[in-house]
Design an enzyme around this catalytic site. Structure first.
Site, mmCIF file in Angstrom:
data_model
loop_
_atom_site.group_PDB
_atom_site.id
_atom_site.type_symbol
_atom_site.label_atom_id
_atom_site.label_comp_id
_atom_site.label_asym_id
_atom_site.label_seq_id
_atom_site.Cartn_x
_atom_site.Cartn_y
_atom_site.Cartn_z
ATOM 1 C CD GLU A 50 -1.846 -2.336 1.671
ATOM 2 O OE1 GLU A 50 -0.552 -2.735 2.090
ATOM 3 O OE2 GLU A 50 -2.668 -3.249 1.902
ATOM 4 C CG PHE A 112 -10.322 -9.090 10.932
ATOM 5 C CD1 PHE A 112 -8.938 -9.471 11.326
ATOM 6 C CD2 PHE A 112 -10.437 -9.151 9.734
ATOM 7 C CE1 PHE A 112 -7.972 -9.979 10.487
ATOM 8 C CE2 PHE A 112 -9.421 -9.646 8.682
ATOM 9 C CZ PHE A 112 -8.031 -9.938 9.198
ATOM 10 C CD GLN A 113 -7.659 -6.732 7.221
ATOM 11 O OE1 GLN A 113 -8.761 -6.451 6.597
ATOM 12 N NE2 GLN A 113 -6.314 -7.278 7.055
ATOM 13 C CE LYS A 162 -17.222 -5.846 2.856
ATOM 14 N NZ LYS A 162 -16.698 -7.185 3.183
ATOM 15 C CG MET A 473 23.027 11.410 3.706
ATOM 16 S SD MET A 473 24.157 12.531 2.865
ATOM 17 C CE MET A 473 23.401 13.188 1.476
#
Lengths: 567, 158
Positions: A50, A112-113, A162, A473
């Site tokens: 993502e 969940f999630q 949802k 760096m």
């Protein structure tokens, strides 16, 4: 039209003229993906993480000037995307990021999630929404696109539960937005602009200080005209590369920590700084109390909070850079007769005294050579992205940028792993140009899974990995400020980058010499495929010149003379 | 150079919608600004709420606070006040054994009174300028207050 929330998302994206969406499906966003499956309004590019979806949307936006769109699911899908949101927020990139959320009835139950997505994104977005009723969705999406692109651009996050994507409601996108609390100030104050032109006419050593806002405002060509009409030299920030062409005689160079000696000296000597769309970042100013000490400051910015935040502006102008520059152009006659030639000459003398350069090595490739060489071979024909570190600074120093939107890099947040996915987004927006990502052996591993996306979706990004077996760096700072204690920066153990590219169906090259590099780049560009070109470079090269953090711009560490080991 | 930090009152008019208060407080914590007190309530017959924030900082910081607040999308207006009428309320719980008439007299001097007398405790209220409320709370220490609650300041420009 009575449709579901999910269908509304599709229709709204169509109405906004979106042609490419980057994303990754999951449970809470499945209703929307079901509608994506059924539609042919836009292309969906499945990334393999993502974070990469958001970076790709950033690259797409940078190259096209349009709002980038990314879509992700709830919970980990969203938290993975947060780095991208923060990156876009720091660099003022307009994005609309749509995430799924658990159904309304489950919010707050540790489902969940489930994660408090708007709670997390609040501090790293321009604005965000939790949609609680599909009836609000058309307005919210329309507002999201408007807010993302207007004023000082930035990412807007829309979190949709949802059950809201399943809810059937009336869809009407032909609504007139009425945001009474959000009215960006785009027109500069005319009297103030007049005063600025008079100040310029009175200045002996004026200097344009160009920032990324010039590119965001699509004002680069107007700024070029203003610079040339006035004959005033200009310095660019890292974010403004390409506003002036690299060969413009009035471009002094990049300023700041790894800017050119001449740019930093010009900033220290000027008596009038004309800042356009810049924000006086600490990597640019060095020690604030010594920054442009002898100068009055003109500051043009769309964001009032950027003005006088760090450096007091004697001439503050809130407005869109393009509008203000057009107004300045119309008043240009005031400075027509001014002669800045002796000032330009002394700036040029700085450049001759300590030019931006590097020393070649007969045995080993120097990373700067590689970047210069790509510039010679591809030049204007390539769009450039970078990851973060030494290679990023060398790219900004040595690539011959010729136009705005040619360069995309993570400037404010400094996100390693930005380059490759961003280059995919750039390629999707600008398919006719070669898409080059300069990266390092550290950065590339942070999103190398995107090989799969690029191969599958035929986004032929050429990744040039400047391999010095170091987190270069950080190593440079350890060399300079930590008595060479190389804590966790020595990357002796590495993957086989050639095989890694091949494992995903790309092409891999490993090169040690100039001839090998030329051949590899030619081959990769001709074959038009996803490629890793691993360039083995001198390990201990430092980015020079350098203003140590918190130091004054005029007090630079300079490139050491040839022959001395700069280890 | 350390710039002088001073106490300032900032009023913010915001759209009365979900999570707007978090946007304000996140901004203060995220940018390292102080909140001395914060009050919020809806403005009658409108879709707006009014926040009164007492904060402190240098002139430059206060200027940034007002600009950053204004940048938030649901913020309609930000007032950084100079000439204001400012009031704060406090409720104080005393044991019933304390001298009720002394307490009442003190309260009256600070625009207050005893508002409740129960079996074990009495509750008094005062409403005055924040600094005077402060003084009052010093003065009543000897009456062994069991609990004190302050409302935070509200202010209106003159």
């Amino acid at each position: 039209m009575q449709i579901s929330g999910a269908q509304m998302v599709i229709e709204a994206l169509k109405c906004e003229g979106v042609d490419t969406v980057f994303g990754y499906p999951g449970g809470a966003i499945m209703n929307v993906y079901d509608e994506i499956y059924k539609q042919d309004y836009f292309k969906h590019i499945l990334t393999r993480h993502e974070q990469a979806a958001v970076h790709a949307a950033e690259g797409y936006s940078k190259a096209s000037g349009k709002v980038g769109v990314a879509m992700i699911t709830s919970g980990p899908g969203f938290t993975n995307a947060v780095t991208g949101l923060a990156d876009a927020y720091m660099d003022s990139i307009p994005l609309v990021v749509i995430s799924g959320q658990v159904p309304m009835s489950l919010i707050g139950t540790d489902a969940f999630q489930e994660i408090d997505a708007v709670g997390i994104s609040r501090s790293c977005t321009k604005h965000n929404y939790l949609v609680t009723d599909a009836a609000d969705l058309p307005r919210i999406l329309k507002e999201a696109f408007y807010i993302a692109a207007s004023g000082r651009p930035g990412p807007v996050h829309v979190d949709i539960p949802k059950d809201v994507t399943a809810q059937i409601e009336k869809f009407d996108y032909d609504i007139k937005l009425n945001l009474e609390t959000y009215k960006p100030h785009v027109k500069g104050n005319t009297r103030q602009i007049k005063k600025v032109m008079e100040a310029i006419a009175h200045a002996k050593r004026p200097l344009f200080y160009l920032g990324g806002g010039v590119i965001n405002a699509n004002a680069a060509y107007e700024v070029r005209e203003l610079v040339h009409k006035t004959g005033i030299p200009a310095v660019e920030t890292f974010m403004a590369r390409g506003v002036l062409s690299y060969d413009d005689e009035l471009l002094v160079g990049m300023l700041g920590m790894h800017g050119s000696y001449a740019s930093n000296m010009a900033m220290s000597e000027t008596d009038l700084v004309i800042a356009l769309g810049a924000r006086f970042d600490d990597r640019v100013t060095g020690k604030l109390s010594e920054f442009a000490k002898n100068a009055d400051v003109v500051h043009v910015d769309i964001d009032p909070a950027s003005i006088s935040k760090l450096v007091n502006a004697d001439y503050p102008i809130v407005g869109d850079v393009k509008n203000v520059v057009l107004d300045m152009l119309s008043l240009c006659d005031v400075v027509k007769n001014e002669d800045y030639s002796s000032w330009r000459e002394s700036v040029n003398n700085f450049n001759e005294l300590h030019p931006l350069t590097f020393y070649e090595d007969s045995e080993r490739l120097k990373p700067q050579w590689v970047i210069k060489r790509v510039g010679e071979l591809l030049g204007d024909g390539a769009n450039i992205t970078t990851d973060v570190g030494q290679h990023q600074m060398w790219t900004s120093q040595f690539y011959p940028f010729t136009r705005p939107r040619q360069f995309a890099s993570s400037g404010g947040l400094g996100t390693m792993g930005f380059g490759f996915p961003a280059a995919m987004g750039v390629k999707a927006a600008s398919p006719d140009k070669v898409s080059i990502n300069f990266t390092g052996d550290g950065s590339i591993l942070m999103n190398c899974q995107e090989l799969m996306t690029a191969v599958e979706k035929k986004l032929p990004v050429v990744n040039i990995i400047l391999n010095n077996n170091f987190l270069g760096m950080v190593r440079q700072w350890q060399t300079l400020f930590y008595d060479k204690r190389y804590a966790e920066t020595d990357l002796q153990v590495q993957p086989d980058f050639v095989k890694l590219a091949e494992a995903f169906g790309g092409l891999g090259y490993r090169v040690h010499t100039k001839e090998e590099f030329d051949a590899a780049l030619k081959d990769a560009v001709e074959k038009n495929v996803v490629a890793f070109i691993e360039v083995i470079v001198y390990r201990l090269e430092n980015v020079m010149p350098m203003v140590p953090a918190g130091g004054s711009l005029f007090n630079m560490m300079l490139l050491e003379k040839k022959g001395e080991d700069n280890d | 150079m350390i710039e002088n930090s001073e106490r300032r009152v900032v009023s913010v008019i915001v759209i009365n919608e979900a999570s707007v208060l978090s946007r304000i407080t996140d901004l203060f914590s995220g940018r390292g600004y102080n909140i001395t007190s914060l009050t919020v309530a809806p403005i009658p017959d409108s879709k707006y709420s009014r926040l009164t924030i007492v904060t402190s900082g240098s002139i430059r910081v206060i200027e940034q606070i007002t600009k950053q607040l204004h940048k938030l999308i649901p913020v309609l207006r930000v007032y950084e006040h100079n000439d204001i009428v400012e009031k704060e309320m406090a409720l104080i719980k005393f044991p019933i054994a304390e001298n009720i008439s002394d307490i009442n007299t003190l309260c009256e001097a600070y625009n207050g009174k005893i508002v409740n007398i129960g079996e074990n405790v009495i509750i008094a209220m005062v409403a005055d300028e924040p600094q005077r409320v402060e003084n009052f709370l010093q003065a009543i220490k000897r009456y062994n207050p069991k609990e004190i609650v302050r409302s935070g300041a509200v202010a209106l420009e003159r």
